[in-house]
Design an enzyme around this catalytic site. Structure first.
Site, PDB file in Angstrom:
ATOM      1  N   HIS A   1     -87.503  71.841 -92.173  1.00 40.26           N
ATOM      2  CA  HIS A   1     -88.324  72.834 -90.904  1.00 40.26           C
ATOM      3  C   HIS A   1     -88.847  71.464 -90.865  1.00 40.26           C
ATOM      4  O   HIS A   1     -89.170  70.719 -90.880  1.00 40.26           O
ATOM      5  CB  HIS A   1     -89.199  73.615 -91.836  1.00 40.26           C
ATOM      6  CG  HIS A   1     -89.023  74.860 -92.851  1.00 40.26           C
ATOM      7  ND1 HIS A   1     -90.256  75.263 -93.437  1.00 40.26           N
ATOM      8  CD2 HIS A   1     -88.274  76.014 -92.073  1.00 40.26           C
ATOM      9  CE1 HIS A   1     -89.061  76.299 -93.816  1.00 40.26           C
ATOM     10  NE2 HIS A   1     -88.671  76.894 -92.555  1.00 40.26           N
TER      11      HIS A   1
ATOM     12  N   CYS B   1     -97.556  73.651 -94.952  1.00 39.08           N
ATOM     13  CA  CYS B   1     -95.940  74.715 -95.226  1.00 39.08           C
ATOM     14  C   CYS B   1     -97.479  75.793 -95.215  1.00 39.08           C
ATOM     15  O   CYS B   1     -97.603  77.154 -95.729  1.00 39.08           O
ATOM     16  CB  CYS B   1     -95.487  74.483 -96.628  1.00 39.08           C
ATOM     17  SG  CYS B   1     -94.607  73.268 -96.377  1.00 39.08           S
TER      18      CYS B   1
END
Ligand code: ARG
Length: 271
Positions: A165, A259
């Site tokens: 990511h 996150c």
């Protein structure tokens, strides 16, 4: 450097587990300590509250062990929430749960239309929306987010599966500055980053391997994994205040502070 008061969405890791492997950090054969994950997460939430930020909570859903990673629940800019569409079926049911939260909270909700893992891959840096692709969010999703939000989107190609990511490879520090791991990007994307952010902080592989770039900045304070010592020193040299947090148990799913944190941006004044 001024701190900007932030509003975040978080999800307590009540049902956290590593039951499947969708990134190289995850090993379902070694059990996780869910209570430790909850304690570490509580510490992160407390850190934000102590900095004066607001933390909203979404109810965790049993059977969705990765729901703690709220950054993947959406992208919220100027009061519009773009819902998400996960690449992997194991996370698919998180999307409607987050969507329902945005609707109940009064955000305008836009459909993603393509694989789009929210702020995991979409980071607003000043007037540019930095958009990762290569592992999760589809390239086609980038055009869609540009259309919905009206910020120029800068596509960045991720090349190392450990940094799957964008938010594992790059941190937005303030409107003008980012920190990133050059090796996590394709040569062309590295050139783009050099052009856009000539003064960026370059992280080392050692910092990135403890998910040090999965950090949250309010423009003055940077909350980052306590293990990322070199990065913290570089940030302090630039005048940021660093706050180390230990999220070692959540890192076993491939996640860190960022996150766990979705930024809720109401309007232009609150970028
Ligand atoms: N296990 C999760 C996954 O692979 C971790 C997500 C981390 N989130 C993030 N924004 N990087 O999807």
């Amino acid at each position: 450097m001024d701190a900007i008061r932030q509003r975040y969405l978080m999800c307590r890791p009540t049902y956290f587990a590593v039951d499947y492997a969708i990134n190289p950090w995850m090993d379902p054969t070694t059990p996780v300590d869910t209570d430790l994950a909850v304690r570490q997460w509580e510490r992160l939430r407390r850190t934000y509250l102590d900095l004066g930020h607001e933390v909203e909570l979404i109810e965790p859903v049993p059977g969705l062990p990765d729901m703690v990673f709220a950054a993947n629940g959406g992208t919220v800019i100027d009061g519009t929430a773009m819902a998400v569409q996960f690449r992997d079926p194991q996370r698919a049911d998180e999307a409607p749960a987050y969507r329902a939260w945005f609707e109940a909270a009064g955000f305008t909700v836009a459909d993603p239309k393509h694989v789009n893992e929210g702020e995991g891959d979409l980071l607003l840096a000043g007037d540019h929306l930095l958009a990762g692709t290569g592992f999760r969010t589809a390239h086609a999703a980038h055009a869609r987010v540009q259309e919905v939000f009206g910020y120029p989107v800068v596509t960045l190609h991720l090349v190392d599966p450990r940094f799957y990511h964008l938010d594992t490879a790059l941190t937005v520090l303030d409107e003008r500055t980012v920190a990133y791991l050059p090796e996590a990007f394709s040569p062309g994307s590295r050139a783009v980053l050099r052009r856009l952010f000539p003064d960026a902080v370059h992280a080392t592989m050692a910092d990135a391997e403890v998910l040090g770039l999965n950090a949250v900045s309010d423009g003055r304070h940077v909350v980052l994994p306590v293990q990322a010592v070199d990065l913290a020193a570089k940030l302090r040299d630039r005048g940021y205040r660093t706050i180390g947090v230990d999220l070692s148990e959540l890192r076993r799913a491939g996640g860190g502070p960022k996150c766990c944190t979705l930024r809720l941006r109401q309007g232009r004044a609150d970028t």
